[in-house]
Motif scaffolding. Structure first.
Motif, short mmCIF file in Angstrom:
data_model
loop_
_atom_site.label_atom_id
_atom_site.label_comp_id
_atom_site.label_asym_id
_atom_site.label_seq_id
_atom_site.Cartn_x
_atom_site.Cartn_y
_atom_site.Cartn_z
N ASP A 13 -0.66 -16.70 -9.14
CA ASP A 13 -0.29 -18.08 -9.44
C ASP A 13 -1.52 -18.77 -10.03
O ASP A 13 -2.53 -18.96 -9.34
CB ASP A 13 0.15 -18.77 -8.14
N PHE A 14 -1.46 -19.12 -11.32
CA PHE A 14 -2.67 -19.62 -11.97
C PHE A 14 -3.00 -21.06 -11.58
O PHE A 14 -4.06 -21.57 -11.95
CB PHE A 14 -2.58 -19.48 -13.49
N THR A 15 -2.13 -21.72 -10.83
CA THR A 15 -2.44 -23.06 -10.31
C THR A 15 -3.18 -22.98 -8.98
O THR A 15 -4.18 -23.67 -8.76
CB THR A 15 -1.16 -23.88 -10.14
N THR A 16 -2.70 -22.12 -8.08
CA THR A 16 -3.29 -22.02 -6.75
C THR A 16 -4.22 -20.83 -6.58
O THR A 16 -5.01 -20.80 -5.63
CB THR A 16 -2.19 -21.91 -5.69
N GLY A 17 -4.11 -19.83 -7.48
CA GLY A 17 -4.89 -18.61 -7.33
C GLY A 17 -4.33 -17.63 -6.33
O GLY A 17 -4.96 -16.62 -6.01
N THR A 18 -3.12 -17.89 -5.82
CA THR A 18 -2.51 -17.01 -4.82
C THR A 18 -2.03 -15.71 -5.46
O THR A 18 -1.26 -15.74 -6.42
CB THR A 18 -1.32 -17.70 -4.14
N PRO A 19 -2.46 -14.55 -4.97
CA PRO A 19 -1.96 -13.28 -5.51
C PRO A 19 -0.61 -12.91 -4.89
O PRO A 19 -0.37 -13.12 -3.70
CB PRO A 19 -3.04 -12.28 -5.11
N HIS A 20 0.26 -12.36 -5.73
CA HIS A 20 1.57 -11.85 -5.30
C HIS A 20 1.67 -10.40 -5.74
O HIS A 20 1.28 -10.06 -6.87
CB HIS A 20 2.70 -12.65 -5.94
N ILE A 21 2.20 -9.56 -4.88
CA ILE A 21 2.29 -8.13 -5.16
C ILE A 21 3.73 -7.66 -4.96
O ILE A 21 4.43 -8.13 -4.05
CB ILE A 21 1.36 -7.34 -4.22
N ALA A 22 4.16 -6.74 -5.80
CA ALA A 22 5.42 -6.03 -5.59
C ALA A 22 5.11 -4.55 -5.59
O ALA A 22 4.26 -4.09 -6.35
CB ALA A 22 6.43 -6.37 -6.68
N TYR A 23 5.78 -3.80 -4.74
CA TYR A 23 5.55 -2.36 -4.71
C TYR A 23 6.77 -1.62 -4.18
O TYR A 23 7.66 -2.22 -3.57
CB TYR A 23 4.30 -2.01 -3.87
N ARG A 24 6.78 -0.34 -4.44
CA ARG A 24 7.84 0.55 -3.95
C ARG A 24 7.38 1.17 -2.64
O ARG A 24 6.27 1.69 -2.55
CB ARG A 24 8.09 1.63 -5.01
N ALA A 25 8.21 1.08 -1.62
CA ALA A 25 7.86 1.63 -0.30
C ALA A 25 8.97 2.54 0.19
O ALA A 25 10.15 2.32 -0.10
CB ALA A 25 7.62 0.50 0.69
N ASN A 26 8.58 3.55 0.94
CA ASN A 26 9.55 4.52 1.46
C ASN A 26 10.00 4.14 2.85
O ASN A 26 9.20 3.95 3.76
CB ASN A 26 8.93 5.92 1.46
N TYR A 27 11.33 3.98 3.01
CA TYR A 27 11.95 3.74 4.30
C TYR A 27 12.95 4.86 4.55
O TYR A 27 13.97 4.93 3.85
CB TYR A 27 12.68 2.40 4.32
N ALA A 28 12.65 5.74 5.50
CA ALA A 28 13.50 6.89 5.78
C ALA A 28 13.67 7.70 4.50
O ALA A 28 12.70 8.18 3.94
CB ALA A 28 14.83 6.44 6.35
#
Length: 207
Positions: A13-28
């Motif tokens: 977020d270029f206003t607050t500097g907050t990083p956001h991440i998306a990723y693939r995770a294994n569930y079962a």
């Protein structure tokens, strides 16, 4: 992430500097999409998908109002590979399946890339079509969170294009890189082209 995970993507977020991440995770036995953000030094994670199909290759961005937009590869009820999209523009997360996205038999490799205008209008680029006839496909909506999508195929001098990345500037012009080749064993090439908000795509330039 505490479990097996990969295919991560980052947006800030270029206003607050907050990083956001998306990723693939294994569930079962399934791969699911997780989004996370840093909150005062503590990562808050949200599992975006809880289905019985595979969800892969997330891409993420944040618009000028701090709203998060995520796209990834998923499957419909008939196990066809499709582009999925979710946003929190309405305060809560809303997910959509882009029914007209055609990824072909090997759609797990479609590699979507998302970009948004400052107002939150969404553009998703991905490898569409079928084996030996791949091109960059472009899906866009007309307002933040809109469920109506417009689709187009973008051509370059490459016989096949496999991946793309894009940036949208403050004037709403889309800058696009597309990468591909002329067949197995041929050298790959990268082409640059752009499109203004109301214009057409420029002639691809060899980068």
């Amino acid at each position: 992430s505490s479990q097996f995970s990969n295919q991560s993507a980052l947006a800030v977020d270029f206003t607050t500097g907050t990083p956001h991440i998306a990723y693939r995770a294994n569930y079962a036995s399934n791969d699911e999409i997780v989004v996370a953000k840093d909150s005062a030094g503590s990562w808050r994670r949200l599992r975006m998908t809880t289905n019985s199909t595979q969800d892969l290759a997330p891409t993420i961005t944040v618009d000028s109002l701090g709203r998060v937009h995520v796209a990834w590869i998923g499957q419909d009820a008939s196990s066809n590979w499709k582009i999925m999209y979710a946003t929190n523009t309405g305060g809560g997360w809303q997910a959509q399946l882009l029914t007209m996205s055609e990824l072909g038999q090997f759609g797990s490799g479609a590699l979507p890339f998302i970009a948004v205008t400052s107002s939150g209008r969404t553009h998703i680029f991905y490898r569409g079509g079928s084996y030996t006839d791949y091109h960059i496909h472009h899906a866009s909506n007309s307002a933040p969170g809109d469920t109506t999508w417009t689709y187009e195929i973008i051509s370059t001098p490459n016989a096949n294009d496999f991946s793309a990345s894009a940036v949208i500037d403050a004037q709403g012009t889309i800058h696009l890189l597309a990468s591909g080749n002329d067949g197995f064993g041929f050298p790959p090439h990268v082409y640059y082209l752009k499109k203004s908000g109301s214009g057409s795509w420029t002639t691809p330039e060899l980068a």
